[in-house]
Every structure is written in C-alpha cells, then in structure tokens.
Write an enzyme that holds these catalytic residues in place. Structure first.
Site, PDB file in Angstrom:
ATOM      1  CG  ASP A  14      -1.598   1.264   1.493  1.00  0.00           C
ATOM      2  OD1 ASP A  14      -2.290   1.726   0.574  1.00  0.00           O
ATOM      3  OD2 ASP A  14      -1.451   1.818   2.606  1.00  0.00           O
ATOM      4  CG  ASP A  16      -1.373   7.528   0.144  1.00  0.00           C
ATOM      5  OD1 ASP A  16      -0.260   7.984  -0.179  1.00  0.00           O
ATOM      6  OD2 ASP A  16      -2.381   7.584  -0.587  1.00  0.00           O
ATOM      7  CD  GLN A  58      -3.472   7.662  -4.442  1.00  0.00           C
ATOM      8  OE1 GLN A  58      -3.774   8.834  -4.212  1.00  0.00           O
ATOM      9  NE2 GLN A  58      -2.763   6.943  -3.590  1.00  0.00           N
ATOM     10  CG  HIS A  93     -12.334   3.378 -10.430  1.00  0.00           C
ATOM     11  ND1 HIS A  93     -11.559   2.248 -10.564  1.00  0.00           N
ATOM     12  CD2 HIS A  93     -12.421   3.935 -11.666  1.00  0.00           C
ATOM     13  CE1 HIS A  93     -11.210   2.100 -11.836  1.00  0.00           C
ATOM     14  NE2 HIS A  93     -11.711   3.115 -12.527  1.00  0.00           N
ATOM     15  CB  CYS A 101      -9.114  -1.995  -9.278  1.00  0.00           C
ATOM     16  SG  CYS A 101      -9.871  -0.622 -10.147  1.00  0.00           S
TER      17      CYS A 101
END
Ligand SMILES: [Mg+2]
Ligand SMILES: [Zn+2]
Length: 197
Positions: A14, A16, A58, A93, A101
C-alpha cells in the site's frame, strides 16, 4: 532437517500510510515523506531479488481533488525517494463506482501479480488498514498489517498478521515467519508507535 525458506513471488505495498506518510488526497510531490524504514526495507527486498510493487487506492482522482497528472508527479517523487518499483497498480475510482480494483476488492493485487507474472497466492500485501488485508485475503495473498495511529483496533484484531514496522514486515517476508501476533498483544502495536524494540 533442513527447512527451505520460500521467498514470495512479490511484495505489494500500500502507498499512503505504509510507504509514505498519509497526506489525504495529496497532489503535491513536495509533501511526499517516506515512512520510517521504507528505504531500508525496500532495499532488503531488492537485494533478495523479490519484486516490489505498489497497490494504491487514489479516490481523490475520482473526487476531482487531484488530477491524474498530479498523481503521476507524486508517484514519480515516491520513486525518486524510494527507488523504482517493478509494478504500480492504482485504482482511481471511488466507493460506489462499482469497480473491481478499489481495495478491499482484489483487483489491484491481481493486476500487480499479473504484471509481475506471479500468482497472487505467492504475493504478500503490506498495508496499514483493513481494506489492504481484505484485498489480500480476497486475492488469496498473504496480508501483513503495519498499524499506524489511524489504524482501527478492529482492523488490528482482524489482521491475519501484524508487524511493528516495515523492517519487521520484511523480516517476516524474508524469513517466512508466518505466525500472527496474538490479538491480545496487539494494543502495544498502537501504543508504542514507531519505536523499535
Ligand atoms: Mg494506507
Ligand atoms: Zn478501481
């Protein structure tokens, strides 16, 4: 008796809150700051010839809070600071878009594994929240949670495996330490913050 250490096909991080400090919807490369131990942890995996990738939600792009170009610049800065990744799988998205996703869906893990030509079952997903672990589980990958102060207690309790920090996560990956931290001892993972012991 000799036990063969089994290296994973890839480690999917990952972004962030795991590789870099979480700055919500960040579109500014100047605000990119590696998490403690990120450079060293990635260096160890690269040294061991384990492919490394990023799997990141994102939704700021879908929300119009940052442009795809902003995002690309931030990701370029991440590679400047942390070195090149073998694959990036990015979901732009939002909840409600019905994509396959956005974590906790498994799509990013499956996509990154496909790009790297490995099975998701041979991948390790390292993240800081339950969505990362759920995506790993849904894809059949091994999940390792590194809690931050933002991680919810229930996410720590439900995690298949908990590491203290990136260094510890890489130890587990390279030494194949599969034992999960018992839920009862999880709270110190939060209380101790980033200190090493
Ligand atoms: Mg995160
Ligand atoms: Zn998506």
């Amino acid at each position: 008796m000799v036990f063969e250490k089994r290296r994973p096909g890839a480690v999917l991080f990952d972004r962030d809150g795991t590789l870099i400090r979480d700055v919500p919807y960040n579109g500014d490369p100047k605000l990119v700051e590696p998490m403690p131990g990120a450079v060293e942890a990635l260096g160890r995996l690269r040294q061991a010839d384990v492919p490394v990738a990023v799997v990141t939600n994102q939704s700021g792009v879908a929300k119009g809070l940052l442009s795809p170009d902003d995002m690309d610049q931030v990701n370029a800065r991440v590679e400047e600071l942390l070195g090149p990744f073998d694959a990036w799988a990015i979901c732009v998205h939002d909840d409600g878009d019905g994509c396959t996703c956005r974590k906790p869906a498994p799509g990013l893990v499956i996509r990154a594994a496909a790009v790297l030509d490995v099975s998701p079952r041979d991948c390790v997903v390292v993240g800081d929240i339950g969505r990362d672990m759920d995506a790993a589980r849904a894809a059949g990958a091994r999940g390792i949670l590194i809690p931050t102060p933002q991680t919810l207690p229930v996410e720590i309790e439900d995690a298949p495996e908990v590491a203290h920090d990136l260094w510890d996560a890489v130890d587990r990956v390279l030494n194949d330490v599969a034992a999960a931290v018992p839920a009862a001892s999880a709270p110190w993972a939060r209380a101790m913050g980033w200190s090493r012991w």
